[in-house]
Design an enzyme around this catalytic site. Structure first.
Site, mmCIF file in Angstrom:
data_model
loop_
_atom_site.group_PDB
_atom_site.id
_atom_site.type_symbol
_atom_site.label_atom_id
_atom_site.label_comp_id
_atom_site.label_asym_id
_atom_site.label_seq_id
_atom_site.Cartn_x
_atom_site.Cartn_y
_atom_site.Cartn_z
ATOM 1 N N GLY A 53 38.936 -23.656 44.815
ATOM 2 C CA GLY A 53 39.078 -24.696 45.661
ATOM 3 C C GLY A 53 40.531 -24.624 46.389
ATOM 4 O O GLY A 53 40.891 -23.526 46.455
ATOM 5 N N CYS A 54 41.039 -25.899 46.974
ATOM 6 C CA CYS A 54 42.124 -25.764 47.761
ATOM 7 C C CYS A 54 43.638 -25.292 47.364
ATOM 8 O O CYS A 54 44.381 -25.402 48.275
ATOM 9 C CB CYS A 54 42.299 -27.316 48.174
ATOM 10 S SG CYS A 54 40.644 -27.866 49.344
ATOM 11 N N PHE A 55 43.507 -25.330 45.926
ATOM 12 C CA PHE A 55 44.826 -24.986 45.463
ATOM 13 C C PHE A 55 45.014 -23.364 45.467
ATOM 14 O O PHE A 55 46.295 -22.964 45.246
ATOM 15 C CB PHE A 55 45.595 -25.313 44.115
ATOM 16 C CG PHE A 55 44.347 -25.064 43.019
ATOM 17 C CD1 PHE A 55 44.429 -24.006 42.498
ATOM 18 C CD2 PHE A 55 43.415 -25.737 42.457
ATOM 19 C CE1 PHE A 55 43.620 -23.157 41.429
ATOM 20 C CE2 PHE A 55 42.473 -25.452 41.698
ATOM 21 C CZ PHE A 55 42.628 -23.921 40.904
#
Length: 389
Positions: free
Chosen positions: A163-165
């Protein structure tokens, strides 16, 4: 006889991991945010949901996004109606798209990074590939190795569905690889394609609608290595320190679940609040050893999960508006490209710093921070040192 400690010493690089090149790529299909609600509700046969469309229009208007790039064109969506329905079984169709498109888009970015680096690709020793979509065997790392014609004994690392991290995660891993393997040159690729999350609107799942308003497609690639070869390799940023943490009391804040209907997206309303509440602690841990407590004195690269996160971080730390300029510029032009975003911002910052005649790649400043935020809620922190231009 040589001791183990002598072997270890010989294996380690002397200097810090350094970003030596950056390349980015997007699909050809550019989508204007202002007209996207009309397209989205038409292509998903949802024009009768008038109130929901008005709500989506407001989401798009508030997103601070002007445009995004998407692999999914009108033609592709018309050929795959199950992808347009809300929660219709469609994973096969989605997988068929992303297992091809994710490595292909990654290759475009990687070719640009390798060209800027200026060295033969045979000198690449490690490959880190990161994507939220398209789990497959052999993986996207293998496919990219074949597409680029890398040596078969390149050491590969494949990161799916973080995901976004994960833009921060790949930098953390690349740092450790470069610094602990003398002469290593690590190709890092983040390639994100939203074909796995696209679906029609629903009154009962507004967080999905938030995702439809924010996410875009893009790939970014870096070359990372320690001890740059003088006159041949040109450093852009040095990576000095990294950390990863799970924010307390944040379970369920951001979730994604792979289902027959593709990857579903779930979001708690207070994600910006959770991020801003925990960012001070992350900064103190990162910058206290450097005796830095004025966060306006450093350059900023923060994953632009959405404008509300950036607004709350700015407010909490009393940051000047220009601190997030590169971050907001990337959000505006490309939307949220998940893991690839922070690498796009690195590229934007070093280019604008040079264009504006500033002294360093970090907007004229010496030290900076890069943040990744994503499922968990997980926070990645990278302390960067800029390079003189």
């Amino acid at each position: 006889m040589v001791s183990v400690s002598e072997i270890r010493k010989a294996q380690r690089a002397e200097g810090p991991a350094t970003i030596l090149a950056i390349g980015t790529a997007n699909p050809a299909n550019r989508v204007e945010q202002a007209t996207y609600p009309d397209f989205y509700f038409k292509i998903t046969n949802s024009e009768h949901k008038v109130e929901l469309k008005e709500k989506f229009q407001r989401m798009c208007d508030k997103s601070m996004i002007k445009s995004r790039y998407m692999y999914l064109t009108e033609e592709i969506l018309k050929e795959n109606p199950s992808v347009c329905e809300y929660m219709a079984p469609s994973l096969d169709a989605r997988q068929d798209m992303v297992v091809v498109e994710v490595p292909r888009l990654g290759k475009e970015a990687a070719v640009k990074a390798i060209k800027e680096w200026g060295q033969p690709k045979s000198k690449i020793t490690h490959l880190i590939f990161c994507t939220t979509s398209g789990v497959d065997m052999p993986g996207a790392d293998y496919q990219l190795t074949k597409l680029l014609g890398l040596r078969p004994y390149v050491k590969r690392y494949m990161m799916y569905q973080q995901g976004c991290f994960a833009g921060g995660t790949v930098l953390r891993l690349a740092k450790d690889l470069a610094e602990n393997n003398k002469g290593a040159r690590v190709l890092v690729v983040c390639s994100e394609v939203t074909a796995v999350t696209f679906r029609g609107p629903s009154d009962t799942h507004l967080d999905s609608l938030v995702g439809q308003a924010l996410f875009g497609d893009g790939a970014a690639a870096l070359i990372v290595g320690s001890d740059p070869v003088p006159e041949i390799e040109k450093p852009i940023f040095e990576m000095v320190w990294t950390a990863q943490t799970i924010a307390p009391d944040s379970e369920g804040a951001i979730d994604g679940h792979l289902r027959e209907a593709g990857l579903t997206f779930h979001l708690l309303k207070d994600v910006p609040g959770i991020v801003s509440k925990n960012i001070d602690k992350a900064l103190v841990e990162a910058f206290q050893p450097l005796n830095i407590s004025d966060y306006n004195s450093i350059f900023w690269i923060a994953h632009p999960g959405g404008p509300a996160i950036l607004d709350q971080v700015e407010q909490k730390l009393a940051l000047k508006p220009e601190k997030m300029k590169a971050t907001r510029e990337v959000l505006s032009e490309y939307g949220n490209m998940s893991s690839a975003c922070v690498l796009f911002i690195l590229d934007e910052m070093r280019k604008k710093s040079a264009q504006n005649g500033l002294k360093t790649t970090g907007e004229g400043l010496e030290w900076g921070v890069l943040f990744g935020f994503g499922p968990g809620l997980t926070i990645e922190t990278v302390v960067l040192h800029s390079v003189a231009i």
